[in-house]
Design an enzyme around this catalytic site. Structure first.
Site, PDB file in Angstrom:
ATOM      1  CB  CYS A 140      59.118 -27.290  23.204  1.00 38.07           C
ATOM      2  SG  CYS A 140      58.126 -26.497  21.951  1.00 38.07           S
TER       3      CYS A 140
ATOM      4  CG  HIS B 231      56.996 -30.258  24.571  1.00 40.89           C
ATOM      5  ND1 HIS B 231      56.281 -29.186  25.031  1.00 40.89           N
ATOM      6  CD2 HIS B 231      57.002 -30.159  23.214  1.00 40.89           C
ATOM      7  CE1 HIS B 231      55.874 -28.457  24.002  1.00 40.89           C
ATOM      8  NE2 HIS B 231      56.302 -29.030  22.889  1.00 40.89           N
TER       9      HIS B 231
ATOM     10  CG  ASN C 194      53.106 -27.384  21.754  1.00 40.13           C
ATOM     11  OD1 ASN C 194      53.701 -26.853  22.695  1.00 40.13           O
ATOM     12  ND2 ASN C 194      53.725 -27.835  20.679  1.00 40.13           N
TER      13      ASN C 194
HETATM   14  N1  ACO Z   1      42.046 -30.149  10.087  1.00 44.41           N
HETATM   15  C1  ACO Z   1      41.783 -30.953   9.054  1.00 44.41           C
HETATM   16  N2  ACO Z   1      42.723 -31.374   8.175  1.00 44.41           N
HETATM   17  C2  ACO Z   1      43.988 -30.973   8.393  1.00 44.41           C
HETATM   18  C3  ACO Z   1      44.338 -30.133   9.457  1.00 44.41           C
HETATM   19  C4  ACO Z   1      43.307 -29.723  10.329  1.00 44.41           C
HETATM   20  N3  ACO Z   1      43.537 -28.933  11.395  1.00 44.41           N
HETATM   21  N4  ACO Z   1      45.676 -29.901   9.414  1.00 44.41           N
HETATM   22  C5  ACO Z   1      46.143 -30.575   8.347  1.00 44.41           C
HETATM   23  N5  ACO Z   1      45.132 -31.215   7.730  1.00 44.41           N
HETATM   24  C6  ACO Z   1      45.169 -32.062   6.549  1.00 44.41           C
HETATM   25  C7  ACO Z   1      46.375 -31.781   5.683  1.00 44.41           C
HETATM   26  O1  ACO Z   1      46.114 -30.714   4.803  1.00 44.41           O
HETATM   27  C8  ACO Z   1      46.538 -33.105   4.970  1.00 44.41           C
HETATM   28  O2  ACO Z   1      45.613 -33.148   3.925  1.00 44.41           O
HETATM   29  P1  ACO Z   1      45.989 -33.835   2.515  1.00 44.41           P
HETATM   30  O3  ACO Z   1      46.265 -35.280   2.868  1.00 44.41           O
HETATM   31  O4  ACO Z   1      44.756 -33.635   1.703  1.00 44.41           O
HETATM   32  O5  ACO Z   1      47.196 -33.130   2.024  1.00 44.41           O
HETATM   33  C9  ACO Z   1      46.113 -34.142   6.003  1.00 44.41           C
HETATM   34  O6  ACO Z   1      45.335 -33.418   6.969  1.00 44.41           O
HETATM   35  C10 ACO Z   1      47.262 -34.818   6.713  1.00 44.41           C
HETATM   36  O7  ACO Z   1      48.187 -33.825   7.136  1.00 44.41           O
HETATM   37  P2  ACO Z   1      49.509 -34.210   7.878  1.00 44.41           P
HETATM   38  O8  ACO Z   1      50.328 -32.994   8.091  1.00 44.41           O
HETATM   39  O9  ACO Z   1      50.142 -35.373   7.160  1.00 44.41           O
HETATM   40  O10 ACO Z   1      48.944 -34.740   9.289  1.00 44.41           O
HETATM   41  P3  ACO Z   1      49.723 -35.455  10.430  1.00 44.41           P
HETATM   42  O11 ACO Z   1      49.072 -36.754  10.725  1.00 44.41           O
HETATM   43  O12 ACO Z   1      51.200 -35.453  10.235  1.00 44.41           O
HETATM   44  O13 ACO Z   1      49.400 -34.525  11.672  1.00 44.41           O
HETATM   45  C11 ACO Z   1      50.450 -32.803  13.029  1.00 44.41           C
HETATM   46  C12 ACO Z   1      49.869 -33.177  11.662  1.00 44.41           C
HETATM   47  C13 ACO Z   1      49.357 -32.938  14.055  1.00 44.41           C
HETATM   48  C14 ACO Z   1      50.970 -31.383  12.998  1.00 44.41           C
HETATM   49  C15 ACO Z   1      51.593 -33.796  13.375  1.00 44.41           C
HETATM   50  O14 ACO Z   1      52.483 -33.901  12.309  1.00 44.41           O
HETATM   51  C16 ACO Z   1      52.353 -33.353  14.604  1.00 44.41           C
HETATM   52  O15 ACO Z   1      51.845 -33.325  15.712  1.00 44.41           O
HETATM   53  N6  ACO Z   1      53.665 -33.063  14.455  1.00 44.41           N
HETATM   54  C17 ACO Z   1      54.468 -32.638  15.561  1.00 44.41           C
HETATM   55  C18 ACO Z   1      54.167 -31.248  15.920  1.00 44.41           C
HETATM   56  C19 ACO Z   1      55.019 -30.856  17.082  1.00 44.41           C
HETATM   57  O16 ACO Z   1      55.587 -31.668  17.777  1.00 44.41           O
HETATM   58  N7  ACO Z   1      55.199 -29.622  17.334  1.00 44.41           N
HETATM   59  C20 ACO Z   1      56.021 -29.293  18.469  1.00 44.41           C
HETATM   60  C21 ACO Z   1      56.774 -28.178  18.238  1.00 44.41           C
HETATM   61  S1  ACO Z   1      55.892 -26.697  18.437  1.00 44.41           S
HETATM   62  C22 ACO Z   1      56.933 -25.644  19.160  1.00 44.41           C
HETATM   63  O17 ACO Z   1      58.050 -25.946  19.388  1.00 44.41           O
HETATM   64  C23 ACO Z   1      56.475 -24.282  19.533  1.00 44.41           C
END
Ligand code: ACO
Length: 319
Positions: free
Chosen positions: A110, A245, A275
């Site tokens: 990214c 990004h 993204n």
């Molecule tokens: N819908 C519903 N529930 C979901 C979903 C979904 N799409 N995805 C995960 N959950 C659930 C999980 O299973 C978890 O459930 P549990 O508590 O029963 O175990 C709960 O939601 C919380 O999950 P987390 O992973 O803790 O959620 P978080 O608040 O951390 O959000 C996310 C996840 C959006 C991925 C966040 O961590 C994020 O944006 N991280 C950065 C991602 C990023 O920057 N990527 C860039 C790089 S990509 C690239 O380089 C190509």
């Protein structure tokens, strides 16, 4: 003197997929996706390819610059989702445009667009180029595991391009890498070599530790913004625009808070696009330019972070 960004362009696939569309086959909801990420829709390739989007974005930028492909001295492309392992995306774009200059790809996930600008800066510094085309094009949906709700809701496809010309708008730039492949990776094909020890074929999908990436992103991007602003001779609060990004709206908000930047100065397209890895920054920049909101004399910072871990940031006094 290095370069100024003299034109921008972008291209998005025509198909728009909503969160409700995803909830048809994933255990998720519009409410979860919007609250946790800020994403409402994303553009998804149907008949478009990484190359076709790249060429469309490049043509848009060349049109804005009133240049023809024969004016280009260098083409740099960035992608982690090219149509081919070889030839490079830059060579495909060069061929489609009918340009006649060196062409190379950069894979810095990214942060790729910032890496490309840094490489271009070196070519300008050596006096080797007058006009450079940078294109970042990604089909993240190619490496998305559509069975995994934790990642499938995050990504989209698109391409952004800029034309660089000799000038002094660029005031500072930095790139970095941490050599940590574990939190974010997508395996390549294993191959059918008879001597390969591990015969299992990896699934070429993106794997991500979202919370680890989130922490890296906020701390790195806010520190990088402070650094490039300082090197350009201004305080980060004096920036007029920040084009980051687009991985998560919460990352943009947290980074703005951490470095003392007013959140309304952050350019936001993630709600419409998701993204798109290295394509996010040039697409968001193109929106900012074409909307007429970026004025000559204003300060604009770009910053990216991603797989690797890689990072990069730059500060411009727009001209
Ligand atoms: N819908 C519903 N529930 C979901 C979903 C979904 N799409 N995805 C995960 N959950 C659930 C999980 O299973 C978890 O459930 P549990 O508590 O029963 O175990 C709960 O939601 C919380 O999950 P987390 O992973 O803790 O959620 P978080 O608040 O951390 O959000 C996310 C996840 C959006 C991925 C966040 O961590 C994020 O944006 N991280 C950065 C991602 C990023 O920057 N990527 C860039 C790089 S990509 C690239 O380089 C190509």
């Amino acid at each position: 003197m290095s370069f100024s960004i003299i034109a921008t362009g972008s291209a998005l696939p025509k198909k728009v997929v909503t969160n409700d569309d995803l909830a048809q086959f994933l255990d998720t909801s519009d409410e979860w996706i919007v609250t946790r990420t800020g994403i409402k829709t994303r553009h998804v390739a149907t008949d478009e390819t990484t190359s076709s989007l790249a060429v469309e974005a490049a043509k848009n930028a060349l049109d804005m610059a009133h240049l023809s492909p024969s004016d280009l001295d260098l083409i740099i492309c960035t992608t982690v989702t090219h149509d081919y392992i070889t030839p490079s995306l830059a060579c495909v774009v060069q061929g489609e445009l009918g340009a006649n200059c060196p062409a190379l790809d950069i894979n810095a996930a990214c942060s790729g667009f910032l890496y490309a600008l840094d490489v271009a800066d070196g070519y300008f510094a050596r006096g080797r180029v007058e006009k450079v085309l940078v294109v970042s094009s990604e089909l993240l949906t190619r490496i998305t595991d559509w069975r995994d709700r934790a990642t499938a809701v995050l990504f989209g496809d698109g391409a952004g391009a800029v034309v660089l010309g000799r000038g002094d708008a660029l005031r500072s730039i930095k790139i970095g890498a941490k050599g940590n492949p574990d939190p974010l990776y997508s395996p390549n094909v294993g191959g059918i070599s008879p001597w390969r020890a591990d015969k299992t074929e990896p699934e070429c999908f993106l794997h991500m530790n979202g919370q680890e990436v989130f922490k890296f992103a906020v701390s790195t991007v806010s520190a990088d913004l402070i650094d490039v602003a300082q090197e350009a001779g201004i305080d980060v609060s004096s920036l007029d625009h920040a084009v980051l990004h687009q991985a998560n709206l919460r990352i943009l908000d947290a980074a703005a808070r951490k470095c003392g930047l007013a959140p309304e100065k952050m350019e936001v397209i993630i709600d419409e696009t998701g993204n798109m890895s290295s394509a996010c920054i040039p697409i968001a920049l193109d929106r900012l330019v074409r909307s007429g909101r970026l004025h000559s004399g204003e300060w604009v910072a770009l910053a990216g972070f991603g797989g690797g871990y890689t990072s990069g940031a730059a500060c411009f006094k727009w001209d």
